[in-house]
Design a protein around this motif. Sequence first.
Motif, PDB file in Angstrom:
ATOM      1  N   VAL A  63       0.860  -1.185   0.000  1.00 24.62           N
ATOM      2  CA  VAL A  63       0.000   0.000   0.000  1.00 24.62           C
ATOM      3  C   VAL A  63       0.896   1.235   0.000  1.00 24.62           C
ATOM      4  O   VAL A  63       1.822   1.351   0.798  1.00 24.62           O
ATOM      5  CB  VAL A  63      -0.934   0.011   1.218  1.00 24.62           C
ATOM      6  CG1 VAL A  63      -1.679   1.335   1.304  1.00 24.62           C
ATOM      7  CG2 VAL A  63      -1.919  -1.148   1.143  1.00 24.62           C
ATOM      8  N   GLY A  64       0.657   2.131  -0.913  1.00 28.44           N
ATOM      9  CA  GLY A  64       1.511   3.301  -1.046  1.00 28.44           C
ATOM     10  C   GLY A  64       2.574   3.143  -2.113  1.00 28.44           C
ATOM     11  O   GLY A  64       3.236   4.116  -2.490  1.00 28.44           O
ATOM     12  N   VAL A  65       2.757   1.918  -2.609  1.00 31.26           N
ATOM     13  CA  VAL A  65       3.697   1.645  -3.699  1.00 31.26           C
ATOM     14  C   VAL A  65       2.900   1.414  -4.976  1.00 31.26           C
ATOM     15  O   VAL A  65       2.016   0.562  -5.009  1.00 31.26           O
ATOM     16  CB  VAL A  65       4.569   0.405  -3.395  1.00 31.26           C
ATOM     17  CG1 VAL A  65       5.464   0.089  -4.592  1.00 31.26           C
ATOM     18  CG2 VAL A  65       5.399   0.623  -2.138  1.00 31.26           C
ATOM     19  N   ARG A  66       3.205   2.157  -6.011  1.00 26.32           N
ATOM     20  CA  ARG A  66       2.506   1.966  -7.277  1.00 26.32           C
ATOM     21  C   ARG A  66       3.219   0.872  -8.063  1.00 26.32           C
ATOM     22  O   ARG A  66       4.378   1.034  -8.460  1.00 26.32           O
ATOM     23  CB  ARG A  66       2.467   3.259  -8.081  1.00 26.32           C
ATOM     24  CG  ARG A  66       1.568   3.168  -9.300  1.00 26.32           C
ATOM     25  CD  ARG A  66       1.406   4.496  -9.984  1.00 26.32           C
ATOM     26  NE  ARG A  66       0.533   4.379 -11.143  1.00 26.32           N
ATOM     27  CZ  ARG A  66       0.265   5.380 -11.974  1.00 26.32           C
ATOM     28  NH1 ARG A  66       0.807   6.570 -11.765  1.00 26.32           N
ATOM     29  NH2 ARG A  66      -0.537   5.182 -13.000  1.00 26.32           N
ATOM     30  N   VAL A  67       2.524  -0.229  -8.268  1.00 24.34           N
ATOM     31  CA  VAL A  67       3.119  -1.404  -8.904  1.00 24.34           C
ATOM     32  C   VAL A  67       2.957  -1.335 -10.416  1.00 24.34           C
ATOM     33  O   VAL A  67       1.887  -1.008 -10.931  1.00 24.34           O
ATOM     34  CB  VAL A  67       2.483  -2.692  -8.351  1.00 24.34           C
ATOM     35  CG1 VAL A  67       3.012  -3.924  -9.084  1.00 24.34           C
ATOM     36  CG2 VAL A  67       2.769  -2.806  -6.849  1.00 24.34           C
ATOM     37  N   ARG A  68       4.026  -1.684 -11.109  1.00 25.84           N
ATOM     38  CA  ARG A  68       4.015  -1.713 -12.568  1.00 25.84           C
ATOM     39  C   ARG A  68       3.652  -3.094 -13.084  1.00 25.84           C
ATOM     40  O   ARG A  68       2.880  -3.235 -14.033  1.00 25.84           O
ATOM     41  CB  ARG A  68       5.381  -1.307 -13.099  1.00 25.84           C
ATOM     42  CG  ARG A  68       5.527  -1.444 -14.606  1.00 25.84           C
ATOM     43  CD  ARG A  68       6.889  -0.978 -15.076  1.00 25.84           C
ATOM     44  NE  ARG A  68       7.027  -1.130 -16.519  1.00 25.84           N
ATOM     45  CZ  ARG A  68       8.049  -0.656 -17.218  1.00 25.84           C
ATOM     46  NH1 ARG A  68       9.021  -0.009 -16.597  1.00 25.84           N
ATOM     47  NH2 ARG A  68       8.109  -0.832 -18.521  1.00 25.84           N
ATOM     48  N   MET A  69       4.243  -4.118 -12.492  1.00 24.83           N
ATOM     49  CA  MET A  69       3.955  -5.488 -12.905  1.00 24.83           C
ATOM     50  C   MET A  69       4.260  -6.431 -11.760  1.00 24.83           C
ATOM     51  O   MET A  69       4.943  -6.072 -10.801  1.00 24.83           O
ATOM     52  CB  MET A  69       4.761  -5.874 -14.137  1.00 24.83           C
ATOM     53  CG  MET A  69       6.245  -6.052 -13.904  1.00 24.83           C
ATOM     54  SD  MET A  69       7.042  -6.922 -15.279  1.00 24.83           S
ATOM     55  CE  MET A  69       6.142  -8.476 -15.284  1.00 24.83           C
ATOM     56  N   ALA A  70       3.742  -7.649 -11.853  1.00 21.25           N
ATOM     57  CA  ALA A  70       3.954  -8.654 -10.817  1.00 21.25           C
ATOM     58  C   ALA A  70       4.000 -10.023 -11.455  1.00 21.25           C
ATOM     59  O   ALA A  70       3.484 -10.229 -12.563  1.00 21.25           O
ATOM     60  CB  ALA A  70       2.849  -8.588  -9.764  1.00 21.25           C
ATOM     61  N   SER A  78       7.841  -1.885  -8.979  1.00 21.64           N
ATOM     62  CA  SER A  78       7.150  -0.612  -8.887  1.00 21.64           C
ATOM     63  C   SER A  78       7.433   0.237 -10.116  1.00 21.64           C
ATOM     64  O   SER A  78       8.361  -0.045 -10.897  1.00 21.64           O
ATOM     65  CB  SER A  78       7.593   0.148  -7.630  1.00 21.64           C
ATOM     66  OG  SER A  78       8.888   0.705  -7.812  1.00 21.64           O
ATOM     67  N   VAL A  79       6.644   1.290 -10.311  1.00 17.73           N
ATOM     68  CA  VAL A  79       6.861   2.175 -11.454  1.00 17.73           C
ATOM     69  C   VAL A  79       8.190   2.900 -11.340  1.00 17.73           C
ATOM     70  O   VAL A  79       8.709   3.426 -12.340  1.00 17.73           O
ATOM     71  CB  VAL A  79       5.696   3.182 -11.577  1.00 17.73           C
ATOM     72  CG1 VAL A  79       4.396   2.477 -11.899  1.00 17.73           C
ATOM     73  CG2 VAL A  79       5.568   4.020 -10.316  1.00 17.73           C
ATOM     74  N   CYS A  80       8.741   2.944 -10.139  1.00 16.88           N
ATOM     75  CA  CYS A  80      10.038   3.586  -9.928  1.00 16.88           C
ATOM     76  C   CYS A  80      11.209   2.639 -10.153  1.00 16.88           C
ATOM     77  O   CYS A  80      12.377   3.038 -10.040  1.00 16.88           O
ATOM     78  CB  CYS A  80      10.116   4.166  -8.516  1.00 16.88           C
ATOM     79  SG  CYS A  80       8.907   5.462  -8.186  1.00 16.88           S
ATOM     80  N   GLY A  81      10.921   1.370 -10.442  1.00 18.05           N
ATOM     81  CA  GLY A  81      11.977   0.412 -10.711  1.00 18.05           C
ATOM     82  C   GLY A  81      12.458  -0.375  -9.519  1.00 18.05           C
ATOM     83  O   GLY A  81      13.444  -1.118  -9.621  1.00 18.05           O
ATOM     84  N   ALA A  82      11.769  -0.243  -8.388  1.00 14.13           N
ATOM     85  CA  ALA A  82      12.123  -1.044  -7.212  1.00 14.13           C
ATOM     86  C   ALA A  82      11.469  -2.408  -7.333  1.00 14.13           C
ATOM     87  O   ALA A  82      10.355  -2.529  -7.852  1.00 14.13           O
ATOM     88  CB  ALA A  82      11.664  -0.346  -5.933  1.00 14.13           C
ATOM     89  N   VAL A  83      12.135  -3.463  -6.846  1.00 17.41           N
ATOM     90  CA  VAL A  83      11.595  -4.802  -6.949  1.00 17.41           C
ATOM     91  C   VAL A  83      11.417  -5.392  -5.561  1.00 17.41           C
ATOM     92  O   VAL A  83      12.262  -5.217  -4.675  1.00 17.41           O
ATOM     93  CB  VAL A  83      12.488  -5.717  -7.825  1.00 17.41           C
ATOM     94  CG1 VAL A  83      13.873  -5.881  -7.222  1.00 17.41           C
ATOM     95  CG2 VAL A  83      11.833  -7.063  -8.049  1.00 17.41           C
ATOM     96  N   TYR A  84      10.286  -6.068  -5.363  1.00 11.57           N
ATOM     97  CA  TYR A  84       9.936  -6.677  -4.088  1.00 11.57           C
ATOM     98  C   TYR A  84       9.648  -8.156  -4.316  1.00 11.57           C
ATOM     99  O   TYR A  84       9.063  -8.536  -5.337  1.00 11.57           O
ATOM    100  CB  TYR A  84       8.696  -6.005  -3.495  1.00 11.57           C
ATOM    101  CG  TYR A  84       8.842  -4.519  -3.251  1.00 11.57           C
ATOM    102  CD1 TYR A  84       9.136  -4.030  -1.981  1.00 11.57           C
ATOM    103  CD2 TYR A  84       8.678  -3.609  -4.290  1.00 11.57           C
ATOM    104  CE1 TYR A  84       9.259  -2.660  -1.752  1.00 11.57           C
ATOM    105  CE2 TYR A  84       8.814  -2.237  -4.069  1.00 11.57           C
ATOM    106  CZ  TYR A  84       9.106  -1.774  -2.803  1.00 11.57           C
ATOM    107  OH  TYR A  84       9.247  -0.423  -2.585  1.00 11.57           O
ATOM    108  N   THR A  85      10.032  -8.994  -3.344  1.00 16.15           N
ATOM    109  CA  THR A  85       9.728 -10.421  -3.414  1.00 16.15           C
ATOM    110  C   THR A  85       9.234 -10.893  -2.059  1.00 16.15           C
ATOM    111  O   THR A  85       9.503 -10.267  -1.032  1.00 16.15           O
ATOM    112  CB  THR A  85      10.966 -11.248  -3.823  1.00 16.15           C
ATOM    113  OG1 THR A  85      12.016 -11.020  -2.871  1.00 16.15           O
ATOM    114  CG2 THR A  85      11.447 -10.873  -5.209  1.00 16.15           C
TER     115      THR A  85
END
Length: 302
Positions: A227-234, A245-252
């Motif tokens: 929440v608060g992170v705009r996701v580009r793809m998953a 994220s749209v900023c290029g950060a990656v989460y797993t």
Amino acid sequence: RHTLFLTDGGDVYVCGDGHGGRLGHGSSAHERSPRRLTAWQKPTPPHAIWSADGEGGGHPGTARAAETAAAEAASDAAHARALRDWASGASDVLMHGKWVDASCCELDPPPRINCVSAGEAHSHAIASPHGHLYSWGMLAGGRLGLRKQCLDGSPSRRGTVCRPMHADMRDRPGGGPRFTLVSAGDAHSLAVDERGALWSWGRNCEGQLGVGDEKGRSRPTRVSGLVGVRVRMAAAGTIHSAAVSVCGAVYTWGVDAGGRLGHSDGAATVLPRRVAGLLGSRVVEVATAREHTLFRLDDGTV
């Protein structure tokens, strides 16, 4: 075991192993050549329950059976009429314990599809312009995200949905999210909506849904950790998931066995965690497989 093809005209073709209804043609028949998918079902009424037998075949009934099921399902006359109108004449529908035939429930013309994804035993598609999510295949674990499908303990968990069904989100604020992307994993799925919010549903025995616990969800649920992170793809794997994220950060998140999450400490996590090894890099794409993950950077590096 199966493959989905999406044309530039928004049509979906399927081929492969049809067991469990994963091809969406209303049966468990295999397809050796791509076949166009046409049987897109209308949204279900509020109290309809969808299921089918374990082999992917339904138990068609008659309009009279549909009327009886509707009448028994609700004492309210208007609601009974709505159920009767919706269910008169499709296969693979279990309505309040009675199998009914509802072929007239199909959308005509079929919706224009802009995204598809094939999981282990289920499939998803997103229709434009409203971002509706359609699901078909095996129900077990809630992987289809259908509103009335229950988790362990329900008879329907052994069932299937053999034609694309609309995952009803109309009770959500604003009529529900408009999805733009969907990724089907082994027994769970992820979807991104037009606002960049990430949703997950299905099996969650290893925290792969990213909702902070290991309890499965039978309908799309907001991934609270983003929440608060705009996701580009998953991308949904077997027991892990990833998002960019749209900023290029990656989460797993999920299980890190073999290092599939990319966290140097090898720790599992039930909430999205940023991959520290890619800090300073701009990730534009992620792909998950059974036991590994790929990241593509904006400079083309993988």
